[in-house]
Design a protein around this motif. Structure first.
Motif, PDB file in Angstrom:
ATOM      1  N   UNK A  33      40.129  40.112  43.845  1.00 22.65           N
ATOM      2  CA  UNK A  33      39.568  38.762  43.908  1.00 22.65           C
ATOM      3  C   UNK A  33      38.274  38.673  43.113  1.00 22.65           C
ATOM      4  N   UNK A  34      37.388  39.643  43.328  1.00 24.10           N
ATOM      5  CA  UNK A  34      36.074  39.591  42.667  1.00 24.10           C
ATOM      6  C   UNK A  34      36.172  39.721  41.157  1.00 24.10           C
ATOM      7  N   UNK A  35      37.216  40.426  40.690  1.00 23.04           N
ATOM      8  CA  UNK A  35      37.344  40.614  39.241  1.00 23.04           C
ATOM      9  C   UNK A  35      37.618  39.285  38.540  1.00 23.04           C
ATOM     10  N   UNK A  36      38.123  38.289  39.286  1.00 27.30           N
ATOM     11  CA  UNK A  36      38.339  36.969  38.695  1.00 27.30           C
ATOM     12  C   UNK A  36      37.013  36.332  38.279  1.00 27.30           C
ATOM     13  N   UNK A  37      35.947  36.784  38.903  1.00 25.16           N
ATOM     14  CA  UNK A  37      34.622  36.249  38.586  1.00 25.16           C
ATOM     15  C   UNK A  37      33.790  37.260  37.801  1.00 25.16           C
ATOM     16  N   UNK A  38      34.458  38.304  37.311  1.00 26.93           N
ATOM     17  CA  UNK A  38      33.754  39.314  36.546  1.00 26.93           C
ATOM     18  C   UNK A  38      32.916  40.242  37.397  1.00 26.93           C
ATOM     19  N   UNK A  39      33.142  40.227  38.681  1.00 25.98           N
ATOM     20  CA  UNK A  39      32.376  41.093  39.587  1.00 25.98           C
ATOM     21  C   UNK A  39      33.161  42.352  39.930  1.00 25.98           C
ATOM     22  N   UNK A  40      32.458  43.318  40.466  1.00 26.86           N
ATOM     23  CA  UNK A  40      33.105  44.474  41.057  1.00 26.86           C
ATOM     24  C   UNK A  40      33.602  44.045  42.441  1.00 26.86           C
ATOM     25  N   UNK A  41      34.280  44.931  43.119  1.00 30.18           N
ATOM     26  CA  UNK A  41      34.758  44.584  44.450  1.00 30.18           C
ATOM     27  C   UNK A  41      35.281  45.811  45.148  1.00 30.18           C
ATOM     28  N   UNK A  42      35.715  45.619  46.384  1.00 33.52           N
ATOM     29  CA  UNK A  42      36.119  46.750  47.211  1.00 33.52           C
ATOM     30  C   UNK A  42      37.573  47.141  46.934  1.00 33.52           C
ATOM     31  N   UNK A  43      37.809  48.435  46.954  1.00 36.62           N
ATOM     32  CA  UNK A  43      39.183  48.924  46.883  1.00 36.62           C
ATOM     33  C   UNK A  43      39.631  49.295  48.298  1.00 36.62           C
ATOM     34  N   UNK A  44      40.896  49.673  48.427  1.00 32.90           N
ATOM     35  CA  UNK A  44      41.423  50.014  49.737  1.00 32.90           C
ATOM     36  C   UNK A  44      42.693  49.216  50.011  1.00 32.90           C
ATOM     37  N   UNK A  45      43.129  49.232  51.251  1.00 31.03           N
ATOM     38  CA  UNK A  45      44.416  48.628  51.613  1.00 31.03           C
ATOM     39  C   UNK A  45      44.417  47.123  51.352  1.00 31.03           C
ATOM     40  N   UNK A  46      43.345  46.443  51.744  1.00 30.17           N
ATOM     41  CA  UNK A  46      43.298  44.994  51.509  1.00 30.17           C
ATOM     42  C   UNK A  46      43.421  44.698  50.013  1.00 30.17           C
ATOM     43  N   UNK A  47      42.718  45.474  49.208  1.00 30.78           N
ATOM     44  CA  UNK A  47      42.802  45.260  47.755  1.00 30.78           C
ATOM     45  C   UNK A  47      44.184  45.624  47.224  1.00 30.78           C
ATOM     46  N   UNK A  48      44.786  46.662  47.784  1.00 31.61           N
ATOM     47  CA  UNK A  48      46.151  47.023  47.350  1.00 31.61           C
ATOM     48  C   UNK A  48      47.100  45.839  47.545  1.00 31.61           C
ATOM     49  N   UNK A  49      46.992  45.197  48.703  1.00 34.53           N
ATOM     50  CA  UNK A  49      47.858  44.036  48.955  1.00 34.53           C
ATOM     51  C   UNK A  49      47.492  42.868  48.038  1.00 34.53           C
ATOM     52  N   UNK A  50      46.204  42.649  47.843  1.00 35.16           N
ATOM     53  CA  UNK A  50      45.781  41.546  46.976  1.00 35.16           C
ATOM     54  C   UNK A  50      46.296  41.762  45.558  1.00 35.16           C
ATOM     55  N   UNK A  51      46.166  42.997  45.069  1.00 35.58           N
ATOM     56  CA  UNK A  51      46.604  43.286  43.701  1.00 35.58           C
ATOM     57  C   UNK A  51      48.116  43.132  43.576  1.00 35.58           C
ATOM     58  N   UNK A  52      48.841  43.687  44.563  1.00 31.19           N
ATOM     59  CA  UNK A  52      50.309  43.595  44.523  1.00 31.19           C
ATOM     60  C   UNK A  52      50.776  42.146  44.536  1.00 31.19           C
TER      61      UNK A  52
END
Lengths: 214, 214
Positions: free
Chosen positions: A45-64
């Protein structure tokens, strides 16, 4: 086989996919932003705004949820805060000049409008002849990739009620909204053969992957 | 202060507290037993049958749900599979001669009936003058302890709709029932000030403790 997917669709503990009284100020309805603390800090989500962000299970689902999607379908209310006939207000969606979709997006509406071509591969097409027509066009556009129904709850519910959804990734956030649009109203996923294939809890939400039994 | 509590009340991902078509064979409705895999193996549940059982978070919640309760309230359909006027069928609940309650239990019904005193301190009282009358009697019987509304969903919903519930422990099991009694229909917990105070996921379910903001 390409699928019709619902992904990263978040509901409250009491079953609402958005809060009441949606508006320009509250596009997710009053309190609707409380659904998304699992999503907002993620790297995806944060990369949409050019920011860094958290990785992990929530991000895995968001990316997928963003991968392998060749076309989107969304309701008018997800595209715009306005209602009724389109006006010359310059509105091109909530997502800026380079929207996050990067593929054709089919917007269900009762009011015809010419397509809007954005930067980065996103084109908004406005479909006035119903959910089946939108799905046909989205599938043709997506080719070998999946079609994702974005939202809102009313749009997801229409595709569910018609038995057209192949797979869902639902997220339950630990909040109560009380009023709004209920995702499951008028749908019977069990009778369509849906089962919970996978459950994964994180500190912020519980993720469920629903698939139809083969 | 003694509370009116709903504890260990399990709903499906699609919001049902019981399946459809409740009967003697399916007291939890068709598919309703799929709600309770988190509960059945626990030491708390198994000890009711003289068996050993599993300890851990699920058992902690199961045990806590039975502690500090001085009186129960339940709907007629939780007490009996029969409907309408009582008959001389010898029915004394689903729980044998020594029920799990060990305190007064107030059964909401439209049909008067003399109390039934069981072994182990449980007496079933039949209340025909509504949920407030049942709550008054239960509070008086419970003294300094809490009153627990057992179920089913329709009974819990009535107490919720009336704003009488002080605390809830809800459990979401990763199953879809499709039809049945929805716990949240016609209730707006957010407007009553309920917040999710605690979320705890186990391998089998996600537990939510809901409290009213002070």
């Amino acid at each position: 086989m390409p699928k019709l997917r619902v992904s990263a669709f978040t509901i409250s503990l009491d079953g609402f996919g958005a809060g009441p009284d949606q508006s320009l100020k509250n596009p997710l309805g009053v309190g609707g932003e409380t659904l998304h603390p699992w999503m907002v800090p993620t790297r995806t989500f944060q990369s949409m705004f050019g920011n860094d962000g958290e990785t992990g299970v929530d991000d895995d689902f968001a990316r997928a949820s963003m991968e392998g999607v060749g076309a989107w379908i969304m309701g008018r209310n997800m595209f715009a805060h306005s209602r009724g006939p389109w006006t010359e207000d310059g509105w091109k969606g909530w997502w800026g000049e380079n929207p996050v979709y990067h593929c054709p997006v089919f917007v269900l509406t009762h009011h015809a409008r010419a397509p809007i071509e954005m930067q980065g591969g996103t084109t908004f097409h406005f479909v006035t002849d119903g959910i089946h027509a939108a799905l046909d066009r989205a599938k043709a556009a997506a080719g070998p990739k999946d079609v994702r129904v974005g939202g809102g709850a009313a749009t997801v519910r229409q595709y569910l009620a018609a038995g057209l959804v192949d797979e869902m990734h639902l997220v339950v956030s630990p909040v109560l909204l009380g009023r709004g649009e209920r995702l499951f109203d008028g749908t019977d996923l069990a009778s369509q053969g849906f089962k919970v294939a996978r459950t994964t809890a994180t500190a912020k939400a519980t993720h469920y992957v629903l698939r139809k039994a083969a």
